[in-house]
Write a protein that holds these residues in place. Structure first.
Motif, PDB file in Angstrom:
ATOM      1  N   GLN A  30       9.593  33.563 -27.514  1.00 54.85           N
ATOM      2  CA  GLN A  30      10.164  35.347 -27.480  1.00 54.85           C
ATOM      3  C   GLN A  30       9.641  36.273 -27.068  1.00 54.85           C
ATOM      4  OE1 GLN A  30      10.841  38.335 -30.285  1.00 54.85           O
ATOM      5  NE2 GLN A  30      12.612  36.921 -30.861  1.00 54.85           N
ATOM      6  N   ARG A  32       8.850  39.921 -26.764  1.00 53.96           N
ATOM      7  CA  ARG A  32       9.947  40.991 -27.179  1.00 53.96           C
ATOM      8  C   ARG A  32       9.099  41.908 -26.937  1.00 53.96           C
ATOM      9  NH1 ARG A  32      10.117  41.788 -33.139  1.00 53.96           N
ATOM     10  NH2 ARG A  32      11.084  39.836 -32.875  1.00 53.96           N
ATOM     11  N   ILE A 213      14.439  40.563 -27.460  1.00 52.05           N
ATOM     12  CA  ILE A 213      14.155  41.525 -28.864  1.00 52.05           C
ATOM     13  C   ILE A 213      13.320  42.021 -27.790  1.00 52.05           C
ATOM     14  CG2 ILE A 213      13.808  40.888 -31.626  1.00 52.05           C
ATOM     15  CD1 ILE A 213      16.490  39.323 -30.234  1.00 52.05           C
ATOM     16  N   THR A 225      14.995  47.107 -35.171  1.00 49.41           N
ATOM     17  CA  THR A 225      14.860  45.760 -33.866  1.00 49.41           C
ATOM     18  C   THR A 225      16.260  44.952 -33.673  1.00 49.41           C
ATOM     19  OG1 THR A 225      12.690  45.749 -34.821  1.00 49.41           O
ATOM     20  CG2 THR A 225      13.689  43.738 -34.146  1.00 49.41           C
ATOM     21  N   THR A 227      18.482  43.015 -30.163  1.00 46.89           N
ATOM     22  CA  THR A 227      18.942  43.201 -28.923  1.00 46.89           C
ATOM     23  C   THR A 227      19.585  43.940 -28.154  1.00 46.89           C
ATOM     24  OG1 THR A 227      21.518  43.242 -29.525  1.00 46.89           O
ATOM     25  CG2 THR A 227      19.894  40.355 -29.956  1.00 46.89           C
TER      26      THR A 227
END
Length: 249
Positions: A30, A32, A213, A225, A227
């Motif tokens: 991911q 982030r 994210i 938290t 998108t």
């Protein structure tokens, strides 16, 4: 590929809680982002993950295993970090900076009587990191002659020399021009897809262009938290940080 998990992380300086009961999980691969206003605790958060600070309580885990609170052991666990301020060796060339970084993570680095042949793979590692950040055409250039944007690219390349599973980036676009920023975005997006990235950044164009994210911190706590769309439409985030320019109309 590894999962980064932060459980009930707390850091207090005297009576001031800078990070308070912070929980966060970043799954393998991911990208982030962690954003928030000045004083939200973002850099302290990175310092806790990388062992530069010891938490008051809580834990940092990789794949469910607690990471020791010492920078070298954190690196061995698979976490590397690029810093917000310049830590480059200005009088050395690009490739020499990369070689030094690779040697710092080499198992023979403290055995001074080893032959140079023991470090034969270092230049290959250095060139691989340079290739990822498009620095191969300036390997022999002294760092002092680089543009600011090239120095930011080199900072990321140095972190990649550790061959991390998880890369933490502390405001890599800080101080760059629009052209340099666009190049950096492209380079981040070209990094191996199995590399987990945790990005702290003020520039929302960089955040929205590189991260899946986004986690928003406010006074050391997670405010939201989600998108890009979730964050852009969250009234609390708009009020606390984004303002109307990055909100969806």
């Amino acid at each position: 590929m590894s999962t980064l998990e932060v459980r009930s992380l707390h850091k207090a300086f005297g009576g001031l809680d800078v990070i308070s009961n912070l929980n966060l999980t970043v799954p393998p691969g991911q990208r982030r982002a962690v954003i928030g206003p000045n004083g939200a605790g973002k850099t302290t958060f990175l310092n806790l993950i990388t062992g530069w600070l010891t938490p008051t309580s809580g834990a940092v885990l990789i794949d469910g295993q607690a990471v020791a609170t010492h920078p070298e052991e954190v690196t061995h666990a698979g976490i590397a970090r690029s810093f917000q301020r310049n830590l480059l060796l200005e009088d050395l060339t690009v490739v020499e900076n990369l070689r030094v970084a690779c040697q710092a993570f080499h198992p023979c680095r403290r055995v001074f009587w080893r032959s140079k042949r023991e470090f034969g793979d270092l230049f290959e590692q250095a060139r691989q990191a340079a290739e990822w950040m498009h620095l191969t055409d300036i390997l022999e250039v002294p760092v002092t002659h680089l543009s600011y944007g090239q120095k930011r690219q080199l900072e990321v390349a140095l972190a990649l020399c550790a061959k991390p599973k998880i890369l933490l980036m502390d405001e890599p676009a800080a101080g760059t021009s629009p052209q340099e920023r666009a190049r950096l975005i492209d380079l981040i997006n070209r990094l191996p897809k199995d590399l987990t990235i945790l990005l702290v950044e003020h520039d929302m164009d960089v955040v929205f262009a590189t991260c899946d994210i986004i986690t928003v911190l406010s006074y050391g706590k997670v405010l939201a938290t989600g998108t890009r769309r979730d964050i852009q439409e969250d009234p609390a985030v708009i009020e606390a940080y984004l303002g109307r320019r990055h909100a969806r109309g």
